[in-house]
Design a protein around this motif. Structure first.
Motif, short mmCIF file in Angstrom:
data_model
loop_
_atom_site.label_atom_id
_atom_site.label_comp_id
_atom_site.label_asym_id
_atom_site.label_seq_id
_atom_site.Cartn_x
_atom_site.Cartn_y
_atom_site.Cartn_z
N THR A 191 0.84 -1.19 0.00
CA THR A 191 0.00 0.00 0.00
C THR A 191 0.88 1.24 0.00
O THR A 191 1.89 1.30 0.71
CB THR A 191 -0.92 0.02 1.24
OG1 THR A 191 -1.65 -1.23 1.29
CG2 THR A 191 -1.91 1.16 1.19
N ALA A 217 -1.83 -0.72 -3.67
CA ALA A 217 -3.11 -0.15 -3.26
C ALA A 217 -2.95 1.30 -2.83
O ALA A 217 -1.91 1.70 -2.30
CB ALA A 217 -3.70 -0.96 -2.11
N GLU A 218 -3.97 2.07 -3.06
CA GLU A 218 -4.09 3.37 -2.40
C GLU A 218 -4.60 3.11 -0.98
O GLU A 218 -5.36 2.15 -0.75
CB GLU A 218 -5.08 4.26 -3.15
CG GLU A 218 -4.67 4.60 -4.57
CD GLU A 218 -3.52 5.59 -4.64
OE1 GLU A 218 -3.26 6.27 -3.62
OE2 GLU A 218 -2.89 5.67 -5.71
N ARG A 220 -6.83 4.51 0.64
CA ARG A 220 -8.30 4.56 0.70
C ARG A 220 -8.92 3.23 0.31
O ARG A 220 -9.99 2.87 0.81
CB ARG A 220 -8.83 5.69 -0.20
CG ARG A 220 -10.34 5.84 -0.16
CD ARG A 220 -10.81 6.98 -1.05
NE ARG A 220 -12.27 7.00 -1.15
CZ ARG A 220 -13.08 7.59 -0.30
NH1 ARG A 220 -12.57 8.23 0.75
NH2 ARG A 220 -14.39 7.57 -0.47
N GLU A 221 -8.26 2.48 -0.58
CA GLU A 221 -8.81 1.18 -0.98
C GLU A 221 -8.80 0.20 0.20
O GLU A 221 -9.74 -0.59 0.38
CB GLU A 221 -8.00 0.61 -2.14
CG GLU A 221 -8.14 1.39 -3.42
CD GLU A 221 -7.33 0.80 -4.55
OE1 GLU A 221 -7.92 0.19 -5.46
OE2 GLU A 221 -6.09 0.95 -4.53
N GLN A 224 -11.56 1.10 2.57
CA GLN A 224 -12.87 0.62 2.14
C GLN A 224 -13.12 -0.80 2.67
O GLN A 224 -14.25 -1.13 3.06
CB GLN A 224 -12.97 0.63 0.61
CG GLN A 224 -12.98 2.02 -0.02
CD GLN A 224 -14.35 2.68 0.04
OE1 GLN A 224 -15.29 2.16 0.64
NE2 GLN A 224 -14.46 3.84 -0.58
#
Length: 253
Positions: A191, A217-218, A220-221, A224
Motif C-alpha cells: 500500500t 493499493a491506495e 483509501r482502498e 474501504q
C-alpha cells in the motif's frame, strides 16, 4: 452513511491507512476516537474531520504498547459518545528488514510489542465494554506477509507478529461471537503509505511488480475494506483473515 452514529476507535491514525480510514469513516457518519503517537498530525486530522461537518472526531496521542493508553481511548469513546461500536486497531511498524540471525533482540521485541502486544492490549480493554453493550466489531490490520506462503526474506519479526494477530483474532472471535462481538483481521497487500515506500519510486515499482495487478493499493482502498468489516454489511462475518492484497498471496503460494 454506513457508520452513521457509530463510534469507532482508529489507531495509527496520523498517516497512511489509518488516516485514510478516519476520513472515510467520518464521511460515512462515524464518531471517531483517533489514536497515534504524533499529536500534531492527529490534531490536524481531527480538525479537518470536524470542519467537514459529517462525522465527529476527538483524539488522544500515546503509545499503543501502553495498556493505560489503550484503556484511555476506550474511556474517551464512552465519555464523548456513550458507546463503542467498533475499533480499527491499525497501528504497526515494519521494523528493520534483517535476517533473523542478524536481528538484535531489541528490534525483535519492539516489533512484537508494537504489532502484536498492542493488539492484545487493545482487545483486552475493548471487549469488556462491547460485551456489556451486547455488540461491537474489532478489526486488526494484519498482512499477507503473515498469511499462507506470504513470508518475505528479512521480515521475520514482522511476519511473526502478523501471523500472531491472525491467531489472536481467531481465538477471540471464537470466544466472543455469542456476545455479539465480531472480530476480524484485514490483510492488505503493498500500500502506498509512508511506511510502504511512499516517495521512493524504485521501492514502489518493485513492490508493485510483485502483485498480479501490477500496482500497489491506495490507502483509501484498504480503508474501504475496513469499512466493510466495521459496518453492518459484514454482520455474519467473524474470525476472517480478509485479504485485500491485489492477489499477491495467490502469486506467492
Amino acid at each position: 452513511m454506513e457508520l452513521h452514529g457509530k463510534t469507532i476507535i482508529v489507531t495509527g491514525a496520523s498517516s497512511g491507512i489509518g488516516a485514510a480510514a478516519a476520513r472515510l469513516f467520518a464521511a460515512e457518519g462515524a464518531n471517531l476516537v483517533l489514536g497515534a503517537r504524533r499529536n500534531t498530525e492527529l490534531d490536524e486530522l481531527a480538525a479537518e474531520i470536524v470542519q467537514g461537518g459529517v462525522g465527529a472526531a476527538v483524539h488522544l496521542s500515546g503509545d499503543v504498547k501502553d495498556e493505560a493508553y489503550a484503556l484511555a481511548l476506550v474511556e474517551l469513546a464512552i465519555e464523548r459518545y456513550g458507546a463503542l461500536d467498533g475499533a480499527f486497531n491499525n497501528a504497526g511498524i515494519v521494523g528493520d528488514m534483517l535476517p533473523a540471525t542478524d536481528m538484535p533482540l531489541a528490534i525483535w521485541n519492539e516489533v512484537i510489542a508494537v504489532n502484536l502486544t498492542s493488539a492484545f492490549l487493545a482487545a483486552k480493554v475493548q471487549i469488556p465494554i462491547m460485551k456489556k453493550q451486547g455488540f461491537g466489531s474489532i478489526v486488526f490490520t494484519s498482512s499477507f506477509v503473515g498469511f499462507s506462503n506470504g513470508g518475505l526474506a528479512g521480515m521475520g519479526a514482522y511476519a511473526a507478529t502478523k501471523a500472531g494477530q491472525i491467531g489472536l483474532m481467531r481465538s477471540l472471535a471464537s470466544e466472543h461471537a455469542a456476545d455479539g462481538i465480531r472480530i476480524n483481521a484485514l490483510l492488505p497487500g503493498g500500500t502506498i503509505t509512508p511506511a510502504g515506500g511512499q516517495g521512493n519510486a524504485a521501492v514502489l515499482d518493485f513492490v508493485a511488480s510483485l502483485h498480479p495487478m501490477k500496482r500497489m493499493a491506495e490507502a483509501r482502498e484498504i480503508a474501504q475494506a475496513a469499512l466493510f468489516l466495521l459496518s453492518d454489511r459484514s454482520s455474519f462475518v467473524t474470525g476472517s483473515p480478509m485479504l485485500a492484497d491485489g492477489g499477491i498471496s495467490v502469486r506467492l503460494v
